[in-house]
Design a protein around this motif. Structure first.
Motif: not given
Length: 167
Positions: A39, A43-44, A97, A101, A106, A164, A166
């Motif tokens: 990730a 995105r985080r 998740h 997430h 994620l 973590l 995708r």
């Protein structure tokens, strides 16, 4: 005397220093891009923002500390952190998740160490309660989450044996 060349190595490259061209997560056997890849920071941050706003809303409804000001800021601050911790613990342990997430695409996976000398591999499914508890505790301390290793994993993920990725 310090020269420009002596500070350039850490200013120009990633955590690996020489930046040998490997993709983040390559040492973990993860693909360079697409599903199952590490990730990225953007995105985080999106996932964290979604989770935090949701926890602020729940805290404002269930644990109001004041009646004036913006709705999301009305909840108790420690209550918001406790709600965030419970959300992370329960959802990561059972589903792999959090709400954020899921929206950001994620998933948290546990790393398995198959044999000595071989790289760890992500296991399918949720990481389980022990890994989720350690990960959540360190995430709530903040500092372990903002310090990364050469593969881009936060120290909270390294300590918990998770990654973590995708979806």
């Amino acid at each position: 005397m310090v020269t420009r060349d002596s500070v350039g190595s850490w200013l120009e490259g990633g955590p690996r220093g020489d930046d040998d061209g490997r993709a983040a997560g390559a040492a973990l056997g993860l693909p360079a891009s697409g599903p199952g890849s590490m990730a990225r920071l953007g995105r985080r941050l999106v996932a964290l923002a979604i989770d935090w706003v949701a926890c602020l809303a729940v805290s404002a409804v269930l644990l109001p500390a004041r009646s004036d000001g913006a709705f999301l800021l009305r909840g108790d601050s420690l209550g918001t952190l406790a709600i965030f911790a419970v959300e992370n613990l329960v959802l990561v342990a059972t589903l792999g998740h959090t709400l954020g997430h899921r929206v950001a695409g994620l998933q948290v996976r546990r790393l398995l160490r198959p044999a000595v000398g071989r790289p760890p591999v992500p296991a399918p499914g949720a990481p389980g309660p022990v890994a989720a508890l350690l990960r959540t505790f360190l995430l709530c301390l903040v500092l372990p989450a903002v310090v990364w290793d050469a593969d881009g994993r936060g120290l909270h993920d390294r300590a918990a044996g998770t990654v973590l990725v995708r979806r």
